[in-house]
Write an enzyme that holds these catalytic residues in place. Structure first.
Site, mmCIF file in Angstrom:
data_model
loop_
_atom_site.group_PDB
_atom_site.id
_atom_site.type_symbol
_atom_site.label_atom_id
_atom_site.label_comp_id
_atom_site.label_asym_id
_atom_site.label_seq_id
_atom_site.Cartn_x
_atom_site.Cartn_y
_atom_site.Cartn_z
ATOM 1 N N SER A 88 0.803 -1.232 0.000
ATOM 2 C CA SER A 88 0.000 0.000 0.000
ATOM 3 C C SER A 88 0.831 1.275 0.000
ATOM 4 C CB SER A 88 -0.942 0.009 1.210
ATOM 5 O OG SER A 88 -0.205 0.050 2.419
ATOM 6 N N ARG A 89 2.163 1.149 0.171
ATOM 7 C CA ARG A 89 2.985 2.359 0.199
ATOM 8 C C ARG A 89 4.442 2.005 -0.065
ATOM 9 N NH1 ARG A 89 5.539 3.353 5.368
ATOM 10 N NH2 ARG A 89 5.102 1.672 6.854
ATOM 11 N N VAL A 131 0.832 -10.306 8.463
ATOM 12 C CA VAL A 131 1.593 -11.438 7.919
ATOM 13 C C VAL A 131 2.304 -12.237 9.000
ATOM 14 C CG1 VAL A 131 1.884 -10.372 5.649
ATOM 15 C CG2 VAL A 131 3.628 -9.991 7.423
ATOM 16 N N SER A 139 17.548 -6.802 2.594
ATOM 17 C CA SER A 139 18.206 -5.504 2.741
ATOM 18 C C SER A 139 19.712 -5.715 2.808
ATOM 19 C CB SER A 139 17.728 -4.817 4.024
ATOM 20 O OG SER A 139 18.534 -3.686 4.323
ATOM 21 N N TYR A 165 16.517 -5.714 12.938
ATOM 22 C CA TYR A 165 16.231 -5.588 11.506
ATOM 23 C C TYR A 165 17.263 -6.353 10.676
ATOM 24 C CZ TYR A 165 15.123 -3.291 7.047
ATOM 25 O OH TYR A 165 14.765 -3.036 5.749
ATOM 26 N N ILE A 197 16.958 3.575 0.370
ATOM 27 C CA ILE A 197 15.903 3.925 -0.572
ATOM 28 C C ILE A 197 15.032 5.014 0.061
ATOM 29 C CG2 ILE A 197 13.994 3.078 -1.973
ATOM 30 C CD1 ILE A 197 16.682 1.820 -2.702
#
Length: 242
Positions: free
Chosen positions: A13-14, A64, A142, A155, A188
């Site tokens: 969605s984004r 998820v 990543s 992360y 990004i």
């Protein structure tokens, strides 16, 4: 190029996920957009897919990280679209912090969404791919999972695990005609990365600038059509992880 095919994109969605949705839609694929909470944003993306690319796109709310919820979402997607040929595991979150002060729940939340979420999606969609003897899985990892990043142990661990998951899935499912690859973005420009103009790591990027979500989407489009590539991790990072 992907006319008549269907792609499932998590976190669609984004940001990077939205760019991936538009790229695959522009190639003719119907899209199932999985989103966590912003229904309006997801519906807006789906509407643009129909108006700009004349493909069918539907939104599905799903956490998820929830094994059962993913199973239910996949059942709905199958009922709506029938066969599904592509899965892009893009959903991801961050809860950054120094290791010495990181809360257990922040570590768990990131691993649950970024890594277990990808496993959940692959686990429940593999049956569709096996029956069709066709499937393409693309995991958005990543460069943090390749080189580490201070303040992001949760992360980085989740994204490193995603690389291992990618390679194991690629080996296991290759005999079934199913490919699994990963894209590893660097810095990004998205809402998640925020204002990075003063980040000293920018000086480490050989190309000297941040990437755009469309750069990642282009890599996904390549892997979606590269029929003899599997188990690969494609960096989209301006050279920072060379």
């Amino acid at each position: 190029m992907l006319n008549g095919k269907t792609a499932v994109v998590t976190g669609g969605s984004r940001g990077i996920g939205e760019a991936i949705v538009y790229k695959l839609a522009s190639m003719g694929a119907n899209i199932a957009v999985i989103y966590a909470g912003n229904a309006a944003a997801a519906e807006k993306v789906c509407k643009k897919c129909g108006q700009s690319y004349s493909v069918e796109a539907r939104a599905y709310q799903c956490n998820v990280a929830d094994f059962s919820a993913v199973k239910e979402a996949v059942v709905k997607i199958r009922a709506d679209f029938g066969a599904v040929q592509f899965l892009v595991n893009n959903a991801g979150i961050t809860h950054d912090g120094l290791l010495a002060m990181m809360k257990e729940e922040d570590f768990d939340a990131v691993l649950d969404t970024n890594l277990k979420g990808a496993f959940n999606m692959i686990r429940h969609m593999t049956g569709l791919f096996i029956r069709a003897r066709e499937g393409c899985i693309i995991n958005i990892t990543s460069v943090s999972g390749m080189m580490g990043n201070a303040g992001q142990c949760n992360y980085s661990a989740s994204k490193a695990g995603l690389i291992g998951l990618t390679k194991s899935v690629a080996k296991e499912l290759a005999p079934k005609g199913i490919r699994c690859n990963a894209v590893a973005p660097g810095f990004i420009a998205t809402d998640m990365t925020g204002n990075q103009t003063d980040n000293p790591l920018l000086d480490m990027i050989p190309l000297g600038k941040m990437g755009e979500p469309e750069d990642v989407a282009d890599a996904v489009a390549y892997l979606a059509t590269a029929k003899y590539v599997t188990g690969e991790v494609l960096r989209v990072d301006g050279g920072i992880a060379m």
